[in-house]
Design a protein around this motif. Sequence first.
Motif, PDB file in Angstrom:
ATOM      1  N   GLU A   2       0.820  -1.214   0.000  1.00  0.00           N
ATOM      2  CA  GLU A   2       0.000   0.000   0.000  1.00  0.00           C
ATOM      3  C   GLU A   2       0.858   1.271   0.000  1.00  0.00           C
ATOM      4  N   LEU A   3       1.890   1.266   0.850  1.00  0.00           N
ATOM      5  CA  LEU A   3       2.704   2.477   0.985  1.00  0.00           C
ATOM      6  C   LEU A   3       3.421   2.794  -0.330  1.00  0.00           C
ATOM      7  N   ALA A   4       4.046   1.768  -0.907  1.00  0.00           N
ATOM      8  CA  ALA A   4       4.749   1.970  -2.172  1.00  0.00           C
ATOM      9  C   ALA A   4       3.751   2.361  -3.271  1.00  0.00           C
ATOM     10  N   CYS A   5       2.572   1.740  -3.260  1.00  0.00           N
ATOM     11  CA  CYS A   5       1.570   2.087  -4.275  1.00  0.00           C
ATOM     12  C   CYS A   5       1.147   3.551  -4.131  1.00  0.00           C
ATOM     13  N   GLY A   6       1.128   4.031  -2.877  1.00  0.00           N
ATOM     14  CA  GLY A   6       0.800   5.436  -2.639  1.00  0.00           C
ATOM     15  C   GLY A   6       1.864   6.380  -3.193  1.00  0.00           C
ATOM     16  N   HIS A   7       3.053   5.861  -3.400  1.00  0.00           N
ATOM     17  CA  HIS A   7       4.129   6.672  -3.979  1.00  0.00           C
ATOM     18  C   HIS A   7       4.353   6.355  -5.454  1.00  0.00           C
ATOM     19  N   GLY A   8       3.595   5.439  -6.003  1.00  0.00           N
ATOM     20  CA  GLY A   8       3.809   5.018  -7.376  1.00  0.00           C
ATOM     21  C   GLY A   8       3.447   6.090  -8.379  1.00  0.00           C
ATOM     22  N   SER A   9       3.971   5.950  -9.579  1.00  0.00           N
ATOM     23  CA  SER A   9       3.784   7.008 -10.575  1.00  0.00           C
ATOM     24  C   SER A   9       2.377   7.024 -11.165  1.00  0.00           C
ATOM     25  N   LEU A  10       1.612   5.963 -10.946  1.00  0.00           N
ATOM     26  CA  LEU A  10       0.235   5.988 -11.431  1.00  0.00           C
ATOM     27  C   LEU A  10      -0.667   6.818 -10.524  1.00  0.00           C
ATOM     28  N   GLY A  11      -0.210   7.104  -9.316  1.00  0.00           N
ATOM     29  CA  GLY A  11      -0.992   7.930  -8.403  1.00  0.00           C
ATOM     30  C   GLY A  11      -2.274   7.253  -7.954  1.00  0.00           C
ATOM     31  N   ASN A  12      -3.179   8.063  -7.462  1.00  0.00           N
ATOM     32  CA  ASN A  12      -4.518   7.600  -7.114  1.00  0.00           C
ATOM     33  C   ASN A  12      -5.384   7.755  -8.355  1.00  0.00           C
ATOM     34  N   PHE A  13      -6.045   6.710  -8.763  1.00  0.00           N
ATOM     35  CA  PHE A  13      -6.860   6.839  -9.984  1.00  0.00           C
ATOM     36  C   PHE A  13      -8.056   5.896  -9.931  1.00  0.00           C
ATOM     37  N   PRO A  14      -9.100   6.196 -10.725  1.00  0.00           N
ATOM     38  CA  PRO A  14     -10.279   5.324 -10.736  1.00  0.00           C
ATOM     39  C   PRO A  14      -9.945   3.965 -11.348  1.00  0.00           C
ATOM     40  N   ALA A  15     -10.457   2.903 -10.749  1.00  0.00           N
ATOM     41  CA  ALA A  15     -10.250   1.564 -11.292  1.00  0.00           C
ATOM     42  C   ALA A  15     -10.722   1.474 -12.741  1.00  0.00           C
ATOM     43  N   LEU A  16     -11.660   2.330 -13.116  1.00  0.00           N
ATOM     44  CA  LEU A  16     -12.185   2.360 -14.479  1.00  0.00           C
ATOM     45  C   LEU A  16     -11.098   2.549 -15.533  1.00  0.00           C
ATOM     46  N   ASN A  17      -9.966   3.139 -15.154  1.00  0.00           N
ATOM     47  CA  ASN A  17      -8.903   3.398 -16.134  1.00  0.00           C
ATOM     48  C   ASN A  17      -8.092   2.156 -16.483  1.00  0.00           C
ATOM     49  N   THR A  18      -8.305   1.057 -15.769  1.00  0.00           N
ATOM     50  CA  THR A  18      -7.440  -0.114 -15.894  1.00  0.00           C
ATOM     51  C   THR A  18      -7.369  -0.644 -17.324  1.00  0.00           C
ATOM     52  N   ILE A  19      -8.495  -0.914 -17.925  1.00  0.00           N
ATOM     53  CA  ILE A  19      -8.479  -1.560 -19.243  1.00  0.00           C
ATOM     54  C   ILE A  19      -7.915  -0.635 -20.330  1.00  0.00           C
ATOM     55  N   PRO A  20      -8.324   0.654 -20.370  1.00  0.00           N
ATOM     56  CA  PRO A  20      -7.691   1.528 -21.370  1.00  0.00           C
ATOM     57  C   PRO A  20      -6.167   1.553 -21.256  1.00  0.00           C
ATOM     58  N   LEU A  21      -5.662   1.578 -20.027  1.00  0.00           N
ATOM     59  CA  LEU A  21      -4.213   1.565 -19.817  1.00  0.00           C
ATOM     60  C   LEU A  21      -3.608   0.266 -20.354  1.00  0.00           C
ATOM     61  N   ALA A  22      -4.295  -0.829 -20.091  1.00  0.00           N
ATOM     62  CA  ALA A  22      -3.804  -2.124 -20.572  1.00  0.00           C
ATOM     63  C   ALA A  22      -3.803  -2.170 -22.104  1.00  0.00           C
ATOM     64  N   LEU A  23      -4.879  -1.662 -22.699  1.00  0.00           N
ATOM     65  CA  LEU A  23      -4.967  -1.678 -24.163  1.00  0.00           C
ATOM     66  C   LEU A  23      -3.816  -0.886 -24.778  1.00  0.00           C
ATOM     67  N   ALA A  24      -3.515   0.253 -24.179  1.00  0.00           N
ATOM     68  CA  ALA A  24      -2.441   1.087 -24.713  1.00  0.00           C
ATOM     69  C   ALA A  24      -1.114   0.333 -24.675  1.00  0.00           C
ATOM     70  N   HIS A  25      -0.773  -0.192 -23.498  1.00  0.00           N
ATOM     71  CA  HIS A  25       0.511  -0.884 -23.365  1.00  0.00           C
ATOM     72  C   HIS A  25       0.536  -2.192 -24.157  1.00  0.00           C
ATOM     73  N   ALA A  26      -0.624  -2.696 -24.516  1.00  0.00           N
ATOM     74  CA  ALA A  26      -0.685  -3.899 -25.337  1.00  0.00           C
ATOM     75  C   ALA A  26      -0.640  -3.548 -26.833  1.00  0.00           C
ATOM     76  N   GLY A  27      -0.442  -2.273 -27.145  1.00  0.00           N
ATOM     77  CA  GLY A  27      -0.341  -1.870 -28.553  1.00  0.00           C
ATOM     78  C   GLY A  27      -1.643  -2.021 -29.314  1.00  0.00           C
ATOM     79  N   ARG A  28      -2.748  -1.855 -28.613  1.00  0.00           N
ATOM     80  CA  ARG A  28      -4.038  -2.103 -29.235  1.00  0.00           C
ATOM     81  C   ARG A  28      -4.831  -0.835 -29.546  1.00  0.00           C
ATOM     82  N   LEU A  29      -4.249   0.321 -29.322  1.00  0.00           N
ATOM     83  CA  LEU A  29      -4.965   1.579 -29.571  1.00  0.00           C
ATOM     84  C   LEU A  29      -4.180   2.472 -30.528  1.00  0.00           C
TER      85      LEU A  29
END
Lengths: 402, 402
Positions: free
Chosen positions: B370-397
């Motif tokens: 939790e502590l490291a995640c609180g310092h991570g570069s993704l920050g605090n964000f809505p879970a809704l962003n998960t799939i779009p982020l995955a699609l991007a890194h998967a070269g699908r967009l």
Amino acid sequence: MPFDYIPPLLQDSSSKIILLVMDGLGGLPVKPGGPTELEAAQTPHMDQLASEGMLGLTTPIRPGITPGSGPAHLALFGYDPLEYEIGRGVLESVGVGLKVGLGDIAARGNFCTLDENGNISDRRAGRIPTDEAIPLVERLKEVKVPGVTTEVRHVKEYRFAVVMRGENLHPDILDTDPQHTGVPPHPAVAQLPVAEPTAVLFNQWIAKANQILAGHQKANGLTLRGFSTDPNLPTFKDSYGLNAAAISVYPMYKGVASLVGMQVIQFKGETPEDEFEALKNVWEDHDFFFIHIKKTDSKGEDGDFEGKAKIIEGVDQALPQLLGLKPDVLIITGDHSTPARMKTHSWHPVPFLFWAPATIRPDDQDSFCELACGHGSLGNFPALNTIPLALAHAGRLEKFGA
Amino acid sequence: MPFDYIPPLLQDSSSKIILLVMDGLGGLPVKPGGPTELEAAQTPHMDQLASEGMLGLTTPIRPGITPGSGPAHLALFGYDPLEYEIGRGVLESVGVGLKVGLGDIAARGNFCTLDENGNISDRRAGRIPTDEAIPLVERLKEVKVPGVTTEVRHVKEYRFAVVMRGENLHPDILDTDPQHTGVPPHPAVAQLPVAEPTAVLFNQWIAKANQILAGHQKANGLTLRGFSTDPNLPTFKDSYGLNAAAISVYPMYKGVASLVGMQVIQFKGETPEDEFEALKNVWEDHDFFFIHIKKTDSKGEDGDFEGKAKIIEGVDQALPQLLGLKPDVLIITGDHSTPARMKTHSWHPVPFLFWAPATIRPDDQDSFCELACGHGSLGNFPALNTIPLALAHAGRLEKFGA
């Protein structure tokens, strides 16, 4: 309702929430590498709470937007100021302690200077000083219009507020201020037929007021702006199930709190100790307590860096009075930033300290200041999230869905 | 469509995405200064992925809102639970493995106790235990209503689910549970004329069920709630161009996955190794893999801090099975927090690990907690962003705009 999904989730609880707002808390270093006001202040109690709790930075309205006091507080209370507008007349009126009930019409007034043709030569009556304006406002209190009552109060320099009360009044009236000189003030003009009788009443009031002012050298006329009525905001009780109390020295904040249905607590004194004592006296009667500290903002607007830091230190010293009450949730934040360096409100994110011993997931920050808040686990977030977060940690929200 | 702007941007790719969900992953320290479950667990593989990848904290629904399992998974899948509601009857039914197709009507059932006048004396039939309820549910399976088929399944203690299938059924029917005792159950009442035939059919089913239950001492009646049908959610294929597979031991999560069009993979066993093996077996057939680990949540709800940490360690030990498949994107997260200290779901933000070797911009965190995640570069964000982020890194967009 600020959050449609919250009322169905509300559950009973005897938990207590304190929202301590130091107005204009956020600051700036005066010189590169220097501390902000909050960093310069010695705040051992807040630092201890920071080490036990979570920090973050809030955006009051939207990124880059400098809030006025009214919208900034609405946001902290969970009411998006872009959605819930309070008319300028209402804000000006509640700001000086005038009550604006449902159906009352409030307006901001400016004294102005009219030339011999009745055209405006100075829209602010030469910015006449307060001590010159107050006797004029006293005379305006004599104006009577049949069928309604009116209340007038001085605001500052050439500004005053007026509230009209009666039956079937309607606020859809255009400003009488033409916004430039060389033309006469507009009459009050209704934008909708339903507001026409109200416009007639205001024009009667304006005519009589002009007779009173006619002899004055600078302030021989007036304009009215921001006609508006009680915005009929959803209450804290309906929105959050909270029986809320407001403790503030200044009328403006009492006014905004009363617009969301908080009970404004009467008390004597004006120090943080006085305010905290007032809170203690009504501790059993409420479950949410909004406390407002004004002088952080005043010192910031004066450009008094040291003075602002001292006010923060004074609040910190008094803090054990609040902690002794053992609140379930304690939030210490500001409504916006007022850096002494800028001498005005600013858009900078606002330091936010969240403490709730039973359910906190602490981060690794141990001092309450802008830098630590920037590293806090709450991250940067909209001030609108404040109350939902408090409700959760106060055990007041059921699970959403199965 | 969850994100209207995504389908026009989709491009073909042979990339593979794994979403590994440890249910209720987020935790709390048991005592001040102590570790969370995830911090206490030894997770060398996840820590390695953390050092190579990016961390963050997700908010499943909205700040302060504690999610149920259904909405929490919908959010991870990109479907805002405030926009895409799944009826309670559907959730209960898919949760026990009943299929709810388009036009099928699902409802949650409670056994209740009726007094000699037919009034409810106990809305939960004295909370009869599961082994007493199962034979009653078996008897309910015998109920036949002409023109439709019905399927009944036991849920837990006094609760069961029923699904009716036939032509032209409609779910707009009020709960038959009057929500208090001393009155008889309501009949099924249609809220819209189009639902009246369905209400008639359910009333026939209820009447026959009541005859069967009549002799039982405690569970001599029943109520039905949450009439609902397949929410007809946009599929993963249509929304994201993904041919998705779901691997879960528990029916509830298979059910939610099937509602968004994932193919539910059948397999034997229930350990992380079993689930990862099942994934391996269908690796060539799909491009998105949702794997659900239930026991982190179960241990959390049991208040078993050590047990939850052990489950996390078990997942970590099995992780090389997944890594050996060389996924393009691997996400390790939870659907919500279930701190052992609270023994229930909570609103606390959820640890999130994102790993995608080809396109990652790593942050400076090197452990998954939790502590490291609180310092991570993704920050605090809505879970809704998960799939779009995955699609991007998967070269699908593709690029948006020229």
